[in-house]
Design an enzyme around this catalytic site. Sequence first.
Site, PDB file in Angstrom:
ATOM      1  N   ASP A  34      17.286   0.325   1.846  1.00 28.19           N
ATOM      2  CA  ASP A  34      16.916  -0.557   0.732  1.00 28.19           C
ATOM      3  C   ASP A  34      15.756  -1.465   1.128  1.00 28.19           C
ATOM      4  O   ASP A  34      15.461  -1.648   2.314  1.00 28.19           O
ATOM      5  CB  ASP A  34      18.126  -1.388   0.277  1.00 28.19           C
ATOM      6  CG  ASP A  34      18.711  -2.270   1.390  1.00 28.19           C
ATOM      7  OD1 ASP A  34      18.704  -1.834   2.562  1.00 28.19           O
ATOM      8  OD2 ASP A  34      19.153  -3.392   1.082  1.00 28.19           O
ATOM      9  N   GLU A  54      21.416  -3.430   2.996  1.00 32.74           N
ATOM     10  CA  GLU A  54      21.271  -4.340   4.144  1.00 32.74           C
ATOM     11  C   GLU A  54      20.713  -5.687   3.702  1.00 32.74           C
ATOM     12  O   GLU A  54      21.127  -6.738   4.186  1.00 32.74           O
ATOM     13  CB  GLU A  54      20.338  -3.709   5.193  1.00 32.74           C
ATOM     14  CG  GLU A  54      20.319  -4.446   6.524  1.00 32.74           C
ATOM     15  CD  GLU A  54      19.281  -5.561   6.616  1.00 32.74           C
ATOM     16  OE1 GLU A  54      19.336  -6.340   7.574  1.00 32.74           O
ATOM     17  OE2 GLU A  54      18.415  -5.671   5.712  1.00 32.74           O
TER      18      GLU A  54
HETATM   19 ZN   LIG Z   1      14.949  -5.128   7.354  1.00 32.68          ZN
END
Ligand SMILES: [Zn+2]
Length: 385
Positions: free
Chosen positions: A85, A148
């Site tokens: 992401d 993340e």
């Molecule tokens: Zn990163």
Amino acid sequence: MDVAVRKANFAVEVDAIELTKELIRIPSVNPPGDETACANYLAGVLDRLGFATQLHSFGPGRFNLVAQLAGNGAGRPIGFTGHLDTVPLGAAPWSFDPFAAEEHDGKLYGRGTSDMKAGIACFIAACSRMLGELKSGGGVQLLLTGGEETGCDGARALAEARPELFTELALLIVGEPTSNYPYVGHKGALWMRGTAAGKTAHGSMPEHGDNAIYKATRAIDRLRGFDLDGNEHPLMGRSTMNVGTFRAGLNINSVPDKAEFEFDIRTVPGMDHRCLCTQLKSVFAGEIDLDPIVDVPPLYSEVNHPVIQRILSVCSDFHGEPITPRAVSYFTDGSVLLPPTGHPPTIILGPGEPQMAHQTDEYCYTARIQEGVNLYQALLEQGFE
Ligand SMILES: [Zn+2]
């Protein structure tokens, strides 16, 4: 464009710059978060290289990808983690289309170039040059995560839901942006929301109410006086605390019955987050409800560990200068992935530019991408066990 070029010996070598471009052209902005296309594309690339791939969904459109190249030799696999992401584009206009992967003056522009699609591309490219050696050695495992950027959501979901996909690793490389300089750790992050409840009343008769703002500000005062009790770390310094948001009150002439504040504690190695939560509850003396938002423990590999010493030596040869052990300022999936991978020595090392992460006009130097492949290859050649 096919990122893989077939060579005379029928091995398949991946071009890291082309693969980075392909990944930039597949948006995976989080929030809202959707790694479907990115994870599927990479699963295809890794399948063609002979990896066994497993997609793990942790919500609608949300994916982690685990890829394993089994080794026939002794020893544990080398591990790599990277997130699929990216953060959103931000409000400011971009000079270049953030999803076109345009190259200008040695820079590859796009959202996620530095943070951290180039890192993933470099590691896959390095593996593609080393397939035979990896298969006859300990093998390699890629833990490519979603979510993340919102607090290691994908890594945590993967560790909880699919422990059988993990294996003990000889070492873990976290490919976050470091300009190809090795970093040995980072602080932990404990983000919390505190909520104070009260009782509303007319603003002209506050004695009939219970003002939630007063409770919350009292709690914040106590928080500011609270000793976080983390010893100073030689590389990371001290733990810190910051109250970042405060929300309360609907109108000026009512007693507010709810007040919310959010705070961000950065912890150093040795501090236990569970312990800290218990201490905070006693500081607030039952007046505040606490909810964790992000809980990522600190990460630190001892510089004297023989594996870390070898990595630093490879990096030192590569950069032509001695390496000074350092810690990065951001947190990574690495700390969430350590327990299920047997707490291997861990290094944060990637081709992206750290100051480009989350920026408008994010770019990664194409020379760094090429250098990154060579550096990862030099590490893979070490054959850590
Ligand atoms: Zn990163």
